[in-house]
Structure formats: C-alpha cells, structure tokens
Write an enzyme that holds these catalytic residues in place. Structure first.
Site, PDB file in Angstrom:
ATOM      1  N   HIS A 109      -2.839   7.204   7.054  1.00  0.00           N
ATOM      2  CA  HIS A 109      -1.688   7.996   6.058  1.00  0.00           C
ATOM      3  C   HIS A 109      -2.087   9.515   5.737  1.00  0.00           C
ATOM      4  CE1 HIS A 109       2.119   6.683   6.130  1.00  0.00           C
ATOM      5  NE2 HIS A 109       1.515   5.024   6.179  1.00  0.00           N
ATOM      6  N   GLY A 129       0.974  -1.106  -0.134  1.00  0.00           N
ATOM      7  CA  GLY A 129      -0.348   0.115   0.389  1.00  0.00           C
ATOM      8  C   GLY A 129       1.233   1.150   0.030  1.00  0.00           C
ATOM      9  N   GLN A 184       2.279  10.425   1.144  1.00  0.00           N
ATOM     10  CA  GLN A 184       4.162   9.239   1.512  1.00  0.00           C
ATOM     11  C   GLN A 184       5.208   9.722   0.016  1.00  0.00           C
ATOM     12  OE1 GLN A 184       2.350   5.149   2.193  1.00  0.00           O
ATOM     13  NE2 GLN A 184       4.434   4.768   3.042  1.00  0.00           N
ATOM     14  N   CYS A 232       5.803  -0.002   6.754  1.00  0.00           N
ATOM     15  CA  CYS A 232       5.177   1.385   6.004  1.00  0.00           C
ATOM     16  C   CYS A 232       6.344   1.253   6.259  1.00  0.00           C
ATOM     17  CB  CYS A 232       5.134   2.276   7.533  1.00  0.00           C
ATOM     18  SG  CYS A 232       4.282   3.744   6.386  1.00  0.00           S
ATOM     19  N   LEU A 233       6.201   1.429   4.454  1.00  0.00           N
ATOM     20  CA  LEU A 233       7.487   1.827   3.706  1.00  0.00           C
ATOM     21  C   LEU A 233       8.096   3.067   3.830  1.00  0.00           C
ATOM     22  CD1 LEU A 233       5.991   1.384  -0.272  1.00  0.00           C
ATOM     23  CD2 LEU A 233       7.801  -0.294   1.046  1.00  0.00           C
ATOM     24  N   HIS A 268      -4.428   1.419   7.688  1.00  0.00           N
ATOM     25  CA  HIS A 268      -2.756   1.998   8.174  1.00  0.00           C
ATOM     26  C   HIS A 268      -2.603   2.778   6.930  1.00  0.00           C
ATOM     27  CE1 HIS A 268       1.538   1.373   8.072  1.00  0.00           C
ATOM     28  NE2 HIS A 268       1.048   2.227   6.760  1.00  0.00           N
ATOM     29  N   GLU A 269      -3.432   2.490   5.180  1.00  0.00           N
ATOM     30  CA  GLU A 269      -3.260   4.186   4.334  1.00  0.00           C
ATOM     31  C   GLU A 269      -4.433   5.370   4.513  1.00  0.00           C
ATOM     32  OE1 GLU A 269      -0.497   3.955   2.473  1.00  0.00           O
ATOM     33  OE2 GLU A 269      -0.499   1.199   2.727  1.00  0.00           O
TER      34      GLU A 269
HETATM   35 NI    NI Z   1       2.642   3.439   5.190  1.00  0.00          NI
END
Ligand code: NI
Length: 164
Positions: A135, A46, A51, A89-90, A131-132
């Site tokens: 953000h 995701g 981000q 998470c990235l 999660h997304e």
């Molecule tokens: Ni994330």
C-alpha cells in the site's frame, strides 16, 4: 482518538508512493492511534496510512497473538517459502482473490519513537506484512490476481465443495 474514513479502490491516494516518516512527534502518534482504532472498528487485520488518505510510510498489522504492531518506514529484509490463498482489503470491500505470497517474512521498521526493530511473521502475518507494505508504494492486492470473488460466490463454491 478518532475513526478515520477508509478510502476505497479508485481513490487516487491509494495509487501514490508514500513519503518516509521523518518526525516521530505527537502528530504521528495521533495518526497511529487513529489507524488502530479504525482497524479495530473495521475488524480487519491490517491498515496502511494511505488508506485513510495520509501519504506517509506507516502501517498497522495484527499479529498471531492479536496484537497490533506499529510499523514506521517498514522494509522487508528477508522472505522465504510460498503460500497461495485468499486475500482481501478494507479498500476493496467484500471482494477476495487468490494471491501468492512468501510464507515467512522479516520486516525492519521503526517504532513510534523512531527506534529500529525487526519483526518476523509466517502465514497470515507474513501475507499481511506484504499486503500492507505494498500500500505504501501505491499497490493493491487486486494487481496480483486475475479473478475476484464476492462473499456470495465463495459461499456458493464452498456449498458445492469447490475451491476458488
Ligand atoms: Ni489493503
């Protein structure tokens, strides 16, 4: 299409509340295409617009069929059950933590043309929706866990038969 740089924890853009997408134009389509390409390259499940430094309410989630779903102005309209598992998470590269999430989630969102639709997911996909979407309000999963583990720590625990 182009790869975009993924911002990491500490970058102020990751703490901002994103604005709704109002124009479903070529610029949005470029952003979505770039998000998908960047996500594919990263191997994640995701990615949210903030981000990559774009403070708009748009995310990509990979579903259990390995398809990338584009969610514009997404809202969770239903959630059920509970799951507890490791999450990463990235924007927090290499670190994982245990986070409780609902096990089943339904999201209402718009597609790239502005049409409303609903999509449901369970387990990993439900986790990813939560999660997304967080953000977009400037939150990271690390806020829901008091202990982060590196891959090495997880491997070492696994070798000893321990669980995080
Ligand atoms: Ni994330």
């Amino acid at each position: 299409m182009a790869l975009r740089k993924i911002l990491t924890q500490g970058d102020p853009a990751l703490g901002k509340v994103c604005r709704p997408v109002e124009k479903f134009d070529r610029k949005l389509h470029w952003l979505l295409d770039d998000l998908k390409e960047t996500l594919e390259e990263s191997g994640g499940v995701g990615l949210a617009a903030p981000q990559v430094g774009i403070l708009r309410r748009a995310v990509i989630v990979v579903d259990d069929q390995e398809q990338m779903i584009e969610l514009i102005n997404p809202v969770i309209i239903h959630q059920e059950g509970e799951q507890d598992g490791l999450e990463g998470c990235l924007s927090v590269p290499g670190m994982y933590g245990k986070v409780k999430r609902p096990n089943y989630v339904t999201v209402r969102a718009q597609d790239r043309s502005g049409n409303f639709f609903e999509v449901s997911g369970e387990e990993m996909v439900a986790r990813c929706f939560c999660h997304e979407l967080e953000h977009l309000d400037g939150h990271l999963f690390v806020e829901h866990t008091d202990r982060l583990y590196s891959v090495d720590e997880l491997d070492a625990m696994d070798a000893k038969g321990e669980e995080p």
